[in-house]
Scaffold this motif. Structure first.
Motif, short mmCIF file in Angstrom:
data_model
loop_
_atom_site.label_atom_id
_atom_site.label_comp_id
_atom_site.label_asym_id
_atom_site.label_seq_id
_atom_site.Cartn_x
_atom_site.Cartn_y
_atom_site.Cartn_z
N UNK A 1 43.24 82.82 51.05
CA UNK A 1 43.94 81.74 51.33
C UNK A 1 45.64 82.17 51.87
N UNK A 2 45.96 83.46 51.60
CA UNK A 2 47.10 83.92 52.35
C UNK A 2 46.78 84.24 53.76
N UNK A 3 45.81 84.23 54.16
CA UNK A 3 45.45 84.76 55.31
C UNK A 3 45.42 83.47 56.51
N UNK A 4 45.22 82.29 55.53
CA UNK A 4 45.16 80.90 56.38
C UNK A 4 46.34 80.23 55.99
N UNK A 5 46.94 79.71 57.00
CA UNK A 5 48.02 79.03 56.68
C UNK A 5 47.66 77.65 56.40
N UNK A 6 48.11 76.99 55.20
CA UNK A 6 48.00 75.54 54.83
C UNK A 6 48.23 74.52 55.89
N UNK A 7 49.36 74.53 56.75
CA UNK A 7 49.69 73.42 57.55
C UNK A 7 49.03 73.57 58.73
N UNK A 8 48.78 74.63 59.61
CA UNK A 8 48.14 74.65 60.82
C UNK A 8 46.75 75.24 60.76
N UNK B 1 46.93 84.51 59.99
CA UNK B 1 48.23 85.35 60.02
C UNK B 1 47.69 86.67 59.55
N UNK B 2 48.71 87.71 59.37
CA UNK B 2 48.52 89.06 59.07
C UNK B 2 48.70 88.89 57.37
N UNK B 3 48.19 89.99 56.82
CA UNK B 3 48.34 89.93 55.51
C UNK B 3 49.64 90.07 55.02
N UNK B 4 50.68 90.57 55.75
CA UNK B 4 52.11 90.56 55.46
C UNK B 4 52.71 89.20 55.48
N UNK B 5 52.06 88.24 56.21
CA UNK B 5 52.62 86.89 56.09
C UNK B 5 53.20 86.56 57.53
N UNK B 6 53.56 87.60 58.44
CA UNK B 6 54.45 87.17 59.66
C UNK B 6 53.42 86.55 60.57
N UNK B 7 54.08 85.75 61.56
CA UNK B 7 53.19 84.89 62.45
C UNK B 7 53.31 85.69 63.79
N UNK B 8 52.17 86.51 64.35
CA UNK B 8 52.30 87.06 65.56
C UNK B 8 53.86 87.82 65.80
#
Length: 150
Positions: A119-126, A130-137
């Motif tokens: 669930x952390x790997x998949x953004x709930x809104x889009x 994402x990467x495991x650290x949570x940053x987007x690109x």
């Protein structure tokens, strides 16, 4: 059973009729107050032998036209575990139950971690990955770059 039938000791028969009711093919009837077996109908199943409370009905085999008592079968051996076997068996069940509970708990934790990471790997809104650290690109790299340069 080929050649097997039953014999009634008429002198000891009490005419209770239990054998008549027990016979599944109707091969036994009370005649003159005594049980009589119709050998043409008798299948040799032994239901009447087991049902007779007086033990006057015996299984027999026809050998060359002569009725011969059926040899008795040995009684089956019944396994009776010793007290050590019962105690050990109980211990194995208890130990196995404890191990099963630990395994179930470990499995539940592993599945929980997997679901959390997923669930952390998949953004709930889009729904983007994402990467495991949570940053987007590149956004996280730019922030770090600004910190270093600034």
């Amino acid at each position: 059973m080929d050649g097997q039938t039953v014999w009634v000791d008429a002198a000891r028969c009490t005419s209770c009729g239990v054998c008549v009711e027990a016979c599944p093919v109707g091969a036994i009837a009370l005649v003159d107050g005594k049980a009589r077996v119709d050998e043409e109908l008798c299948t040799g199943c032994g239901a009447c032998v087991a049902a007779c409370p007086e033990g006057v009905i015996q299984p027999v085999v026809t050998v060359q036209g002569e009725l011969v008592p059926v040899p008795e079968r040995p009684a089956p051996t019944i396994y009776r575990p010793s007290s050590l076997a019962q105690t050990a068996g109980t211990a194995v069940v208890v130990a196995g139950t404890g191990l099963l509970m630990k395994a179930a708990s470990a499995l539940a934790r592993a599945v929980g971690r997997w679901l959390t990471q997923r669930s952390a790997m998949t953004s709930p809104s889009t729904g983007s990955r994402t990467s495991p650290a949570g940053d987007r690109g590149g956004a996280g790299r730019q922030r770090r770059h600004r910190r270093r340069g600034g």
